[in-house]
Design an enzyme around this catalytic site. Sequence first.
Site, PDB file in Angstrom:
ATOM      1  N   ARG A 232      18.441 -15.793 -38.742  1.00  0.00           N
ATOM      2  CA  ARG A 232      19.107 -16.630 -39.335  1.00  0.00           C
ATOM      3  C   ARG A 232      20.567 -16.368 -39.578  1.00  0.00           C
ATOM      4  O   ARG A 232      21.285 -16.659 -40.616  1.00  0.00           O
ATOM      5  CB  ARG A 232      18.374 -16.311 -41.052  1.00  0.00           C
ATOM      6  CG  ARG A 232      17.200 -16.981 -41.225  1.00  0.00           C
ATOM      7  CD  ARG A 232      16.609 -17.135 -42.644  1.00  0.00           C
ATOM      8  NE  ARG A 232      15.350 -17.602 -42.632  1.00  0.00           N
ATOM      9  CZ  ARG A 232      13.989 -16.979 -43.072  1.00  0.00           C
ATOM     10  NH1 ARG A 232      14.341 -15.822 -43.129  1.00  0.00           N
ATOM     11  NH2 ARG A 232      13.077 -17.373 -43.152  1.00  0.00           N
TER      12      ARG A 232
ATOM     13  N   LYS B   6      32.178 -24.445 -34.139  1.00  0.00           N
ATOM     14  CA  LYS B   6      31.300 -25.588 -33.378  1.00  0.00           C
ATOM     15  C   LYS B   6      30.486 -24.978 -32.460  1.00  0.00           C
ATOM     16  O   LYS B   6      31.036 -24.301 -31.611  1.00  0.00           O
ATOM     17  CB  LYS B   6      32.158 -26.550 -33.249  1.00  0.00           C
ATOM     18  CG  LYS B   6      32.535 -27.538 -34.258  1.00  0.00           C
ATOM     19  CD  LYS B   6      33.005 -28.846 -33.448  1.00  0.00           C
ATOM     20  CE  LYS B   6      33.473 -29.968 -34.386  1.00  0.00           C
ATOM     21  NZ  LYS B   6      33.925 -31.286 -34.103  1.00  0.00           N
TER      22      LYS B   6
ATOM     23  N   GLU C 112      43.612 -30.024 -23.466  1.00  0.00           N
ATOM     24  CA  GLU C 112      43.567 -29.821 -24.722  1.00  0.00           C
ATOM     25  C   GLU C 112      45.202 -29.216 -25.534  1.00  0.00           C
ATOM     26  O   GLU C 112      45.056 -29.585 -26.678  1.00  0.00           O
ATOM     27  CB  GLU C 112      42.439 -28.696 -25.046  1.00  0.00           C
ATOM     28  CG  GLU C 112      41.138 -29.231 -24.694  1.00  0.00           C
ATOM     29  CD  GLU C 112      40.487 -30.271 -25.570  1.00  0.00           C
ATOM     30  OE1 GLU C 112      41.113 -30.399 -26.842  1.00  0.00           O
ATOM     31  OE2 GLU C 112      39.473 -30.378 -25.347  1.00  0.00           O
TER      32      GLU C 112
ATOM     33  N   LYS D 252      45.210 -25.443 -34.757  1.00  0.00           N
ATOM     34  CA  LYS D 252      43.683 -25.659 -34.936  1.00  0.00           C
ATOM     35  C   LYS D 252      43.072 -24.766 -35.967  1.00  0.00           C
ATOM     36  O   LYS D 252      42.267 -25.427 -36.947  1.00  0.00           O
ATOM     37  CB  LYS D 252      42.994 -25.345 -33.661  1.00  0.00           C
ATOM     38  CG  LYS D 252      41.443 -25.483 -33.999  1.00  0.00           C
ATOM     39  CD  LYS D 252      40.502 -25.455 -32.653  1.00  0.00           C
ATOM     40  CE  LYS D 252      39.154 -25.903 -32.952  1.00  0.00           C
ATOM     41  NZ  LYS D 252      38.212 -26.138 -31.614  1.00  0.00           N
TER      42      LYS D 252
ATOM     43  N   GLU E 144      34.035 -30.588 -40.907  1.00  0.00           N
ATOM     44  CA  GLU E 144      34.594 -31.961 -40.403  1.00  0.00           C
ATOM     45  C   GLU E 144      33.987 -32.885 -41.294  1.00  0.00           C
ATOM     46  O   GLU E 144      33.348 -34.073 -40.948  1.00  0.00           O
ATOM     47  CB  GLU E 144      34.119 -32.286 -38.976  1.00  0.00           C
ATOM     48  CG  GLU E 144      34.788 -33.330 -38.305  1.00  0.00           C
ATOM     49  CD  GLU E 144      34.778 -33.487 -36.808  1.00  0.00           C
ATOM     50  OE1 GLU E 144      34.564 -34.550 -36.396  1.00  0.00           O
ATOM     51  OE2 GLU E 144      34.708 -32.473 -36.234  1.00  0.00           O
TER      52      GLU E 144
ATOM     53  N   ARG F 246      39.814 -32.449 -39.729  1.00  0.00           N
ATOM     54  CA  ARG F 246      39.375 -31.625 -38.560  1.00  0.00           C
ATOM     55  C   ARG F 246      39.170 -33.145 -37.601  1.00  0.00           C
ATOM     56  O   ARG F 246      39.252 -32.646 -36.335  1.00  0.00           O
ATOM     57  CB  ARG F 246      37.917 -31.259 -39.019  1.00  0.00           C
ATOM     58  CG  ARG F 246      37.612 -30.310 -37.608  1.00  0.00           C
ATOM     59  CD  ARG F 246      36.811 -29.309 -37.992  1.00  0.00           C
ATOM     60  NE  ARG F 246      36.310 -28.575 -36.860  1.00  0.00           N
ATOM     61  CZ  ARG F 246      35.937 -27.418 -36.506  1.00  0.00           C
ATOM     62  NH1 ARG F 246      35.758 -26.674 -37.513  1.00  0.00           N
ATOM     63  NH2 ARG F 246      35.516 -26.774 -35.451  1.00  0.00           N
TER      64      ARG F 246
ATOM     65  N   ASN G  82      39.689 -34.478 -32.396  1.00  0.00           N
ATOM     66  CA  ASN G  82      38.935 -35.393 -31.533  1.00  0.00           C
ATOM     67  C   ASN G  82      39.749 -36.189 -30.719  1.00  0.00           C
ATOM     68  O   ASN G  82      39.195 -37.175 -30.133  1.00  0.00           O
ATOM     69  CB  ASN G  82      37.732 -35.928 -32.085  1.00  0.00           C
ATOM     70  CG  ASN G  82      36.464 -34.885 -32.725  1.00  0.00           C
ATOM     71  OD1 ASN G  82      36.423 -34.066 -31.985  1.00  0.00           O
ATOM     72  ND2 ASN G  82      36.246 -35.393 -33.844  1.00  0.00           N
TER      73      ASN G  82
ATOM     74  N   HIS H  63      38.628 -37.942 -27.391  1.00  0.00           N
ATOM     75  CA  HIS H  63      37.269 -37.580 -27.134  1.00  0.00           C
ATOM     76  C   HIS H  63      36.233 -38.639 -27.172  1.00  0.00           C
ATOM     77  O   HIS H  63      35.175 -38.750 -26.540  1.00  0.00           O
ATOM     78  CB  HIS H  63      36.866 -36.452 -28.181  1.00  0.00           C
ATOM     79  CG  HIS H  63      37.369 -35.062 -27.793  1.00  0.00           C
ATOM     80  ND1 HIS H  63      38.500 -34.770 -27.763  1.00  0.00           N
ATOM     81  CD2 HIS H  63      36.699 -33.830 -27.529  1.00  0.00           C
ATOM     82  CE1 HIS H  63      38.928 -33.607 -27.565  1.00  0.00           C
ATOM     83  NE2 HIS H  63      37.739 -33.098 -27.398  1.00  0.00           N
TER      84      HIS H  63
ATOM     85  N   HIS I  31      34.341 -38.919 -23.862  1.00  0.00           N
ATOM     86  CA  HIS I  31      32.826 -38.674 -24.006  1.00  0.00           C
ATOM     87  C   HIS I  31      32.035 -39.673 -23.058  1.00  0.00           C
ATOM     88  O   HIS I  31      31.263 -39.662 -22.539  1.00  0.00           O
ATOM     89  CB  HIS I  31      32.222 -38.388 -25.275  1.00  0.00           C
ATOM     90  CG  HIS I  31      32.655 -37.132 -25.918  1.00  0.00           C
ATOM     91  ND1 HIS I  31      32.296 -36.584 -27.191  1.00  0.00           N
ATOM     92  CD2 HIS I  31      33.102 -35.696 -25.207  1.00  0.00           C
ATOM     93  CE1 HIS I  31      32.570 -35.308 -27.286  1.00  0.00           C
ATOM     94  NE2 HIS I  31      33.125 -34.928 -26.226  1.00  0.00           N
TER      95      HIS I  31
ATOM     96  N   HIS J 287      35.316 -31.858 -18.584  1.00  0.00           N
ATOM     97  CA  HIS J 287      35.557 -32.285 -19.777  1.00  0.00           C
ATOM     98  C   HIS J 287      37.028 -32.510 -20.141  1.00  0.00           C
ATOM     99  O   HIS J 287      37.570 -33.499 -20.819  1.00  0.00           O
ATOM    100  CB  HIS J 287      35.101 -31.242 -20.916  1.00  0.00           C
ATOM    101  CG  HIS J 287      35.118 -31.659 -22.343  1.00  0.00           C
ATOM    102  ND1 HIS J 287      34.764 -32.490 -22.943  1.00  0.00           N
ATOM    103  CD2 HIS J 287      35.944 -30.805 -23.054  1.00  0.00           C
ATOM    104  CE1 HIS J 287      35.120 -32.417 -24.387  1.00  0.00           C
ATOM    105  NE2 HIS J 287      36.062 -31.417 -24.205  1.00  0.00           N
TER     106      HIS J 287
END
Length: 372
Positions: free
Chosen positions: A125, A147, A189, A231, A241, A246, A250, A253, A257, A271
């Site tokens: 956990r 993330k 980035e 960041k 987010e 936040r 993106n 993106h 994507h 990417h």
Amino acid sequence: MAVIPVALAGREYDVVIEEGLLGRLAEAAAPFLKGYGAARRVPFVADTNTQRLYGESVAANLAAHGLAAEWFVVEPGEDAKTWGVLEKLCDWLLAMGVTRKDHVFALGGGVVGDLVGFACAITKRGCGFVQLPTTLLAQVDSSVGGKTAINTAAGKNLIGAFHQPSLVLIDPLVLATLPDREMRAGYAEVLKYGLLGDAAFFAWLEANGTKVLARDPVALEHAIATSIAMKARIVAEDERETEDRRALLNLGHTFGHALEAETGFSQRLLHGEAVALGMVLAARYSARRDEISVDDAERAARAIAASGLPASLSALGLTCDGAALVDHMRHDKKAEAATLPFLLLRALGEAYVARDVDLADIAAFLDGELAV
């Protein structure tokens, strides 16, 4: 050397940037190595490339402090982020006797960081982990912010958790072994941070981007530290987010994507390359909506092209149309009910979330870009 705190509600961790840090790992990460010693090895996860390049030096440094590493090694690339690999990693951590007080070390790029972070989020956990990013993209983006995810048949990064690292150690010297293409992909980035929220940094990159890509120590540390500082501020304001803050990270993106999906998440389009082209498309679409000038949109495109990144959709040689790319976007994890937010620009250095975008207009815009 730079130390950047990531301040979150009730907890904080540091991002440390210093040349040679990986060779001094035992000293730099000493508080997170407690509990390991003669009877217990330190769990490291790496891909075959990073383990081959840095495994011996890490082992030598640990040995000098009475420690030893145990390695879980995965193949490079997105294929490592699967249910099957995740299961094997979690079973390995349990067999290693990892507890909630322990820390697992992720040595590699974004794939390794994502996989380890998610495994640590769900093992017992939640146990701790330390990020040791070895690509520019991971150093300025995925290693910070918590993330974590794996890929499934439904899409990329759709199964995961927010699980913050306990420490991020960035050694710019490891970038000396990074292929130039991967370096450029990470630089996309870096450019993103300038375009989304810091016009002065974007202008600095226009003037100094070649130095960053050439791995000039001063320019490289400035680029990494500035990116992470931005960041860190954004993550502190909107960790999960749930607000638009936040989401600004993106930029590029949503378009990117879709391009990754159309090219099969393959080496055909990395990417970072997809994000770079996605930012060009976001800038040009912002100009289409009269939110920025065509000159500013092309200034962004020139900065991206000058770094050797793709800046033209037609150059990819895709056989699809705009509607097919929009269909990929409908599966984006940022989709909300019947809407899909887009990151667009009000100015270079000022991104915002647009929720009034007509997907039919996006398809028509992409048809035009495919034909150029």
